[in-house]
Design an enzyme around this catalytic site. Structure first.
Site, PDB file in Angstrom:
ATOM      1  N   GLU A   6       0.796  -1.224   0.000  1.00  0.00           N
ATOM      2  CA  GLU A   6       0.000   0.000   0.000  1.00  0.00           C
ATOM      3  C   GLU A   6       0.835   1.283   0.000  1.00  0.00           C
ATOM      4  OE1 GLU A   6      -3.991  -0.245   1.272  1.00  0.00           O
ATOM      5  OE2 GLU A   6      -3.364   0.802   3.085  1.00  0.00           O
ATOM      6  N   LYS A   8       0.378   4.845   1.155  1.00  0.00           N
ATOM      7  CA  LYS A   8      -0.570   5.541   2.040  1.00  0.00           C
ATOM      8  C   LYS A   8       0.178   6.563   2.883  1.00  0.00           C
ATOM      9  CE  LYS A   8      -2.092   2.829   5.477  1.00  0.00           C
ATOM     10  NZ  LYS A   8      -2.969   1.869   6.164  1.00  0.00           N
ATOM     11  N   LYS A  68      -8.124   1.930  -3.105  1.00  0.00           N
ATOM     12  CA  LYS A  68      -8.609   1.402  -1.829  1.00  0.00           C
ATOM     13  C   LYS A  68      -9.330   2.501  -1.045  1.00  0.00           C
ATOM     14  CE  LYS A  68      -7.136  -1.413   2.042  1.00  0.00           C
ATOM     15  NZ  LYS A  68      -6.862  -0.418   3.092  1.00  0.00           N
ATOM     16  N   GLU A 117     -14.441  -6.652   0.768  1.00  0.00           N
ATOM     17  CA  GLU A 117     -13.954  -6.787   2.142  1.00  0.00           C
ATOM     18  C   GLU A 117     -15.070  -7.206   3.095  1.00  0.00           C
ATOM     19  OE1 GLU A 117     -11.008  -3.890   3.614  1.00  0.00           O
ATOM     20  OE2 GLU A 117     -12.431  -3.568   5.239  1.00  0.00           O
ATOM     21  N   ASN A 138     -10.416  -7.895   6.725  1.00  0.00           N
ATOM     22  CA  ASN A 138      -9.631  -6.865   7.400  1.00  0.00           C
ATOM     23  C   ASN A 138      -9.406  -7.280   8.849  1.00  0.00           C
ATOM     24  OD1 ASN A 138      -8.426  -4.519   8.242  1.00  0.00           O
ATOM     25  ND2 ASN A 138      -9.799  -3.210   7.037  1.00  0.00           N
ATOM     26  N   GLU A 168      -5.943  -8.679   5.354  1.00  0.00           N
ATOM     27  CA  GLU A 168      -5.625  -7.248   5.265  1.00  0.00           C
ATOM     28  C   GLU A 168      -5.322  -6.649   6.639  1.00  0.00           C
ATOM     29  OE1 GLU A 168      -9.411  -6.756   2.254  1.00  0.00           O
ATOM     30  OE2 GLU A 168      -8.923  -5.111   3.597  1.00  0.00           O
ATOM     31  N   SER A 169      -4.306  -5.806   6.671  1.00  0.00           N
ATOM     32  CA  SER A 169      -3.989  -4.967   7.831  1.00  0.00           C
ATOM     33  C   SER A 169      -3.334  -5.701   9.007  1.00  0.00           C
ATOM     34  CB  SER A 169      -5.236  -4.265   8.393  1.00  0.00           C
ATOM     35  OG  SER A 169      -5.890  -3.571   7.384  1.00  0.00           O
TER      36      SER A 169
END
Ligand SMILES: O=C(O)c1ccccc1NCC(=O)[C@H](O)[C@H](O)COP(=O)(O)O
Length: 419
Positions: A6, A8, A68, A117, A138, A168-169
């Site tokens: 990512e 960001k 995203k 998601e 997530n 994710e994350s």
């Protein structure tokens, strides 16, 4: 493992993550380190994103780019397409079933993939119901921002193998990635961990895990300058092999030129000769006179030819296999060749096409092999991580205007060393 990396600048939970934000360089570093895709935030207020981050990145990299953002209106989907995204994010928690279906259908009609998601059993069912092909879970709870990677692990079994599952994350360490792997998760979206480090390539390599060192072959050398470019490399960066093409085509050289170039080459670099349907007696003779360490057969040569050639030469025999489907790979699995070299099938060509193929068809090859076809400094890390070759072979990817380019050669061999 496939990483969606990512780009960001900030997030609502962490504030500014990267004061210094050279987004294009970051995207290039990600691609070069073997990212499967790049995720970009374009929302300006909470993520300090911008549309031009995505459009610039999409114009620069060859891997897919995900927009995203929190998509709540079909207008944003058209916009994603216009600015160059190849994938959008659809979040089950903020969309009704009807919205999710209509946004998913609209994206598909525009040729955009959707990362859908989900955060619970019900949301996985909702994602499956709209026909999602990529489902992400997530690990960050969007209500209180707490992170737990067990969240995606727990929901993994609800998604069939045919659907890509993305964790994710909150993924920070090689141990986290190992846990995902052990639980059948082969894709991960990582933002903050990579945004907070300067050397993104190193951080990505650490999370991917080690691969055995890979040797290189630089093929199609024609001029003294090409040999000088190899000789000028520090010993640790020199390719294990260089190649002379004796087959008709734009890189063909004569036996006399090959002999001259071979004599000028620094010791320790092995010389391969590339042939297409040449008489075996001629091949063996050239192997002796140049001399060649490796004979690379790129035509319709058979196993019987390989056996016969072995009686005529002491050089190693490599067979190039032009791959259109997995069947081409399987056909040569038990070949007596010392090495198989998998290259891209291109009608009417026998090599040096500059075109790549689906490296995943090599996943069941259980003997050392060379990987060729359309490699360059930007895609070689990903190719190596997917195909796991013994070595990589490059020609077009280190050329400019039809000539070998010493800067590109240096960049390629350096990149291969860092994988
Ligand atoms: O390179 C050529 O011109 C060539 C011509 C005919 C048969 C084989 C040839 N090259 C064989 C190689 O080993 C190339 O390095 C390999 O195909 C990769 O080429 P590229 O896709 O350009 O990196």
């Amino acid at each position: 493992m496939n990483f969606i990396c990512e780009v960001k600048k900030a997030s609502p939970s962490k504030g500014v993550i990267a004061e210094d934000f050279p987004y294009l360089e970051i995207a290039k570093d990600y691609e070069k380190a073997g990212a499967a895709a790049i995720s970009v935030l374009t929302e300006p207020k909470f993520f300090m994103g911008a549309d031009e981050y995505l459009s610039d990145i999409a114009k620069t990299v060859a891997i897919p780019v995900l927009r995203k953002d929190f998509i709540i209106d079909s207008y944003q989907i058209y916009e994603a397409k216009v600015i160059g995204a190849s994938t959008i994010l659809l979040i089950c928690a903020i969309l009704s079933e009807a919205e999710l279906q209509s946004f998913h259908d609209l994206a598909q009609s525009l040729g955009l993939a959707c990362l859908v998601e989900a955060h619970s059993e019900e949301e996985i069912a909702k994602a499956m119901a709209v026909g999602a092909r990529i489902i992400g879970v997530n690990n960050r709870d969007l209500r209180d921002f707490t992170v737990d990677i067990n969240h995606s692990i727990r929901l993994r079994s609800l998604v069939p193998e045919s659907v890509t599952f993305v964790s994710e994350s909150g993924l920070n360490t090689a141990a986290d990635i190992d846990v995902l792997r052990k639980n059948g998760i082969t894709a991960a979206l990582i933002g903050e961990r990579f945004m907070r480090v300067v050397d993104k390539g190193k951080a990505i390599a650490e999370l991917y895990g080690e691969v055995p060192p890979v040797v290189t072959k630089i093929c199609g050398l024609k001029r003294s300058e090409d040999i000088e470019a190899i000789n000028a490399l520090p010993a640790e960066l020199r390719p294990a092999y260089i190649g002379f093409v004796f087959a008709p085509g734009k890189r063909q050289i004569t036996a006399a030129t090959a002999q001259k170039l071979a004599a000028a080459l620094v010791p320790g670099v092995k010389k391969a000769g590339v042939f297409v349907n040449e008489s075996l007696a001629t091949v063996a003779k050239l192997a002796e006179t140049v001399p060649l360490d490796v004979i690379q057969l790129c035509g319709d040569e058979t196993e019987a030819d390989i056996k016969e050639l072995r009686t005529l030469t002491k050089a190693k025999i490599w067979k190039a296999v032009q791959v259109a489907t997995e069947a081409d790979v399987a056909r040569w699995r038990d070949s007596e060749a010392d090495m198989l070299l998998f290259d891209t099938y291109v009608a009417g060509e026998r090599g040096g096409s500059g075109r790549s193929f689906d490296w995943s068809v090599l996943k069941n090859v259980n003997r050392p092999f060379m990987l060729a076809g359309g490699l360059n400094s930007r895609n070689v890390a990903r190719a190596v991580r997917i195909a796991r070759p013994y070595g990589v072979d490059i020609s077009s990817g280190v050329e400019t205007d039809g000539y070998k380019d010493d800067r590109k050669i240096r960049e390629f061999v350096t990149t291969v060393k860092t994988i």
